[in-house]
Design a protein around this motif. Structure first.
Motif, PDB file in Angstrom:
ATOM      1  N   ASP A  94       0.819  -1.210   0.000  1.00  0.00           N
ATOM      2  CA  ASP A  94       0.000   0.000   0.000  1.00  0.00           C
ATOM      3  C   ASP A  94       0.851   1.257   0.000  1.00  0.00           C
ATOM      4  N   ASP A  95       1.663   1.443  -1.026  1.00  0.00           N
ATOM      5  CA  ASP A  95       2.452   2.668  -1.110  1.00  0.00           C
ATOM      6  C   ASP A  95       1.673   3.718  -1.902  1.00  0.00           C
ATOM      7  N   PRO A  96       2.103   4.970  -1.897  1.00  0.00           N
ATOM      8  CA  PRO A  96       1.360   6.039  -2.580  1.00  0.00           C
ATOM      9  C   PRO A  96       1.215   5.857  -4.089  1.00  0.00           C
ATOM     10  N   ALA A  97       2.025   5.020  -4.699  1.00  0.00           N
ATOM     11  CA  ALA A  97       1.943   4.795  -6.143  1.00  0.00           C
ATOM     12  C   ALA A  97       1.002   3.650  -6.502  1.00  0.00           C
ATOM     13  N   THR A  98       0.281   3.123  -5.508  1.00  0.00           N
ATOM     14  CA  THR A  98      -0.595   1.974  -5.732  1.00  0.00           C
ATOM     15  C   THR A  98      -2.070   2.375  -5.676  1.00  0.00           C
ATOM     16  N   MET A  99      -2.789   1.911  -6.654  1.00  0.00           N
ATOM     17  CA  MET A  99      -4.234   2.090  -6.727  1.00  0.00           C
ATOM     18  C   MET A  99      -4.865   0.751  -6.380  1.00  0.00           C
ATOM     19  N   ARG A 100      -5.981   0.773  -5.688  1.00  0.00           N
ATOM     20  CA  ARG A 100      -6.678  -0.468  -5.332  1.00  0.00           C
ATOM     21  C   ARG A 100      -7.986  -0.533  -6.113  1.00  0.00           C
ATOM     22  N   ALA A 101      -8.259  -1.684  -6.700  1.00  0.00           N
ATOM     23  CA  ALA A 101      -9.526  -1.931  -7.400  1.00  0.00           C
ATOM     24  C   ALA A 101     -10.262  -3.033  -6.651  1.00  0.00           C
ATOM     25  N   ILE A 102     -11.406  -2.670  -6.080  1.00  0.00           N
ATOM     26  CA  ILE A 102     -12.206  -3.637  -5.331  1.00  0.00           C
ATOM     27  C   ILE A 102     -13.398  -4.031  -6.199  1.00  0.00           C
ATOM     28  N   VAL A 103     -13.434  -5.297  -6.573  1.00  0.00           N
ATOM     29  CA  VAL A 103     -14.488  -5.832  -7.435  1.00  0.00           C
ATOM     30  C   VAL A 103     -15.440  -6.615  -6.533  1.00  0.00           C
ATOM     31  N   ASN A 104     -16.610  -6.029  -6.270  1.00  0.00           N
ATOM     32  CA  ASN A 104     -17.593  -6.658  -5.396  1.00  0.00           C
ATOM     33  C   ASN A 104     -18.673  -7.316  -6.263  1.00  0.00           C
ATOM     34  N   ILE A 105     -18.645  -8.653  -6.320  1.00  0.00           N
ATOM     35  CA  ILE A 105     -19.602  -9.406  -7.133  1.00  0.00           C
ATOM     36  C   ILE A 105     -20.992  -9.264  -6.509  1.00  0.00           C
ATOM     37  N   THR A 106     -21.937  -8.756  -7.307  1.00  0.00           N
ATOM     38  CA  THR A 106     -23.303  -8.569  -6.822  1.00  0.00           C
ATOM     39  C   THR A 106     -24.281  -9.572  -7.430  1.00  0.00           C
ATOM     40  N   GLN A 107     -23.866 -10.240  -8.511  1.00  0.00           N
ATOM     41  CA  GLN A 107     -24.681 -11.298  -9.115  1.00  0.00           C
ATOM     42  C   GLN A 107     -23.750 -12.281  -9.806  1.00  0.00           C
ATOM     43  N   TYR A 108     -23.978 -13.565  -9.547  1.00  0.00           N
ATOM     44  CA  TYR A 108     -23.181 -14.630 -10.171  1.00  0.00           C
ATOM     45  C   TYR A 108     -24.131 -15.798 -10.394  1.00  0.00           C
ATOM     46  N   ASP A 109     -24.695 -15.862 -11.585  1.00  0.00           N
ATOM     47  CA  ASP A 109     -25.708 -16.863 -11.905  1.00  0.00           C
ATOM     48  C   ASP A 109     -25.226 -17.691 -13.082  1.00  0.00           C
ATOM     49  N   LYS A 110     -24.981 -18.964 -12.839  1.00  0.00           N
ATOM     50  CA  LYS A 110     -24.477 -19.861 -13.880  1.00  0.00           C
ATOM     51  C   LYS A 110     -25.548 -20.225 -14.906  1.00  0.00           C
ATOM     52  N   GLY A 111     -26.790 -19.876 -14.617  1.00  0.00           N
ATOM     53  CA  GLY A 111     -27.866 -20.157 -15.557  1.00  0.00           C
ATOM     54  C   GLY A 111     -28.151 -21.640 -15.652  1.00  0.00           C
ATOM     55  N   ASN A 112     -28.858 -22.008 -16.739  1.00  0.00           N
ATOM     56  CA  ASN A 112     -29.247 -23.387 -16.942  1.00  0.00           C
ATOM     57  C   ASN A 112     -28.988 -23.757 -18.400  1.00  0.00           C
ATOM     58  N   ALA A 113     -28.017 -24.636 -18.622  1.00  0.00           N
ATOM     59  CA  ALA A 113     -27.607 -25.017 -19.984  1.00  0.00           C
ATOM     60  C   ALA A 113     -28.752 -25.664 -20.756  1.00  0.00           C
ATOM     61  N   PHE A 114     -29.537 -26.495 -20.094  1.00  0.00           N
ATOM     62  CA  PHE A 114     -30.646 -27.166 -20.781  1.00  0.00           C
ATOM     63  C   PHE A 114     -31.669 -26.135 -21.255  1.00  0.00           C
ATOM     64  N   ALA A 115     -32.000 -25.176 -20.400  1.00  0.00           N
ATOM     65  CA  ALA A 115     -32.965 -24.135 -20.773  1.00  0.00           C
ATOM     66  C   ALA A 115     -32.430 -23.289 -21.929  1.00  0.00           C
ATOM     67  N   ARG A 116     -31.136 -22.948 -21.894  1.00  0.00           N
ATOM     68  CA  ARG A 116     -30.539 -22.176 -22.997  1.00  0.00           C
ATOM     69  C   ARG A 116     -30.591 -22.958 -24.297  1.00  0.00           C
ATOM     70  N   ALA A 117     -30.323 -24.255 -24.223  1.00  0.00           N
ATOM     71  CA  ALA A 117     -30.334 -25.083 -25.427  1.00  0.00           C
ATOM     72  C   ALA A 117     -31.739 -25.150 -26.032  1.00  0.00           C
ATOM     73  N   MET A 118     -32.750 -25.124 -25.185  1.00  0.00           N
ATOM     74  CA  MET A 118     -34.126 -25.218 -25.669  1.00  0.00           C
ATOM     75  C   MET A 118     -34.603 -23.928 -26.338  1.00  0.00           C
ATOM     76  N   LEU A 119     -34.262 -22.777 -25.731  1.00  0.00           N
ATOM     77  CA  LEU A 119     -34.764 -21.518 -26.263  1.00  0.00           C
ATOM     78  C   LEU A 119     -33.858 -20.369 -25.819  1.00  0.00           C
ATOM     79  N   ALA A 120     -33.420 -19.576 -26.781  1.00  0.00           N
ATOM     80  CA  ALA A 120     -32.585 -18.407 -26.468  1.00  0.00           C
ATOM     81  C   ALA A 120     -33.326 -17.501 -25.503  1.00  0.00           C
ATOM     82  N   GLY A 121     -32.602 -16.977 -24.520  1.00  0.00           N
ATOM     83  CA  GLY A 121     -33.199 -16.078 -23.527  1.00  0.00           C
ATOM     84  C   GLY A 121     -33.492 -16.774 -22.217  1.00  0.00           C
TER      85      GLY A 121
END
Length: 189
Positions: A94-121
């Motif tokens: 944490d020196d003065p030349a360092t920037m911190r990027a905090i990535v806070n995941i608010t949604q992580y949905d793997k979905g459903n492969a079978f549903a995708r295969a049946m119909l887009a959307g």
């Protein structure tokens, strides 16, 4: 009989080539929107290093290995897409030349492969995050963005696409949040 066989081969080859042509869609860059843009009197050009960390809301089901995989993809995207921006990515303290990027995941949905295969959307894969760019020394938030990536193609392509492929496009969007804001402020004093 041979005529039907030839048609089947031609259709199969056509579908395969279409799949290859569309393969970039799942890994194409996600979207970015400014939540709290960089103030005009602030310059990110002074930061030579960046520390990126992944967090998640308590209600998000994501494993430590999935977060680590996303972190590695973001680091790779920063180094690949902005090779000269930072002298160090996730190196140093944490020196003065360092920037911190905090990535806070608010949604992580793997979905459903079978549903995708049946119909887009149906069965969409979705990843969203709030990305805060902070001064590492003072912990002051300098700007905030929202990065997101969605995938909803149908058919064989949709059914065979995984969250890992979609994470690549998400990582590119996060790299833009981190480096795009930095690049825009390089010329400021």
């Amino acid at each position: 009989m041979q005529k039907q066989s030839s048609k089947l081969v031609a259709v199969s080859v056509g579908l395969f080539l279409l799949g290859l042509y569309c393969a970039g869609c799942a890994s194409s860059k996600g979207s970015v929107s400014a939540v709290a843009p960089l103030q005009t009197d602030v310059s990110l050009g002074k930061y030579e290093k960046v520390l990126i960390e992944i967090k998640n809301n308590d209600n998000i089901q994501i494993t430590a290995s999935e977060k680590e995989r996303i972190l590695m993809q973001i680091i790779a995207a920063v180094k690949r897409d902005y090779p000269t921006r930072f002298k160090g990515v996730n190196e140093g303290g944490d020196d003065p030349a360092t920037m911190r990027a905090i990535v806070n995941i608010t949604q992580y949905d793997k979905g459903n492969a079978f549903a995708r295969a049946m119909l887009a959307g149906l069965g969409q894969i979705k990843i969203n995050a709030d990305v805060s760019i902070c001064d590492s020394s003072s912990s002051e938030t300098l700007c905030r963005y929202e990065a997101s990536k969605r995938f909803a193609w149908g058919g064989i392509y949709g059914g065979s696409t995984t969250i890992e492929t979609v994470e690549e496009g998400f990582a590119k969007a996060v790299a833009d949040c981190i480096c795009g804001a930095s690049e825009a402020s390089k010329g400021k004093s």
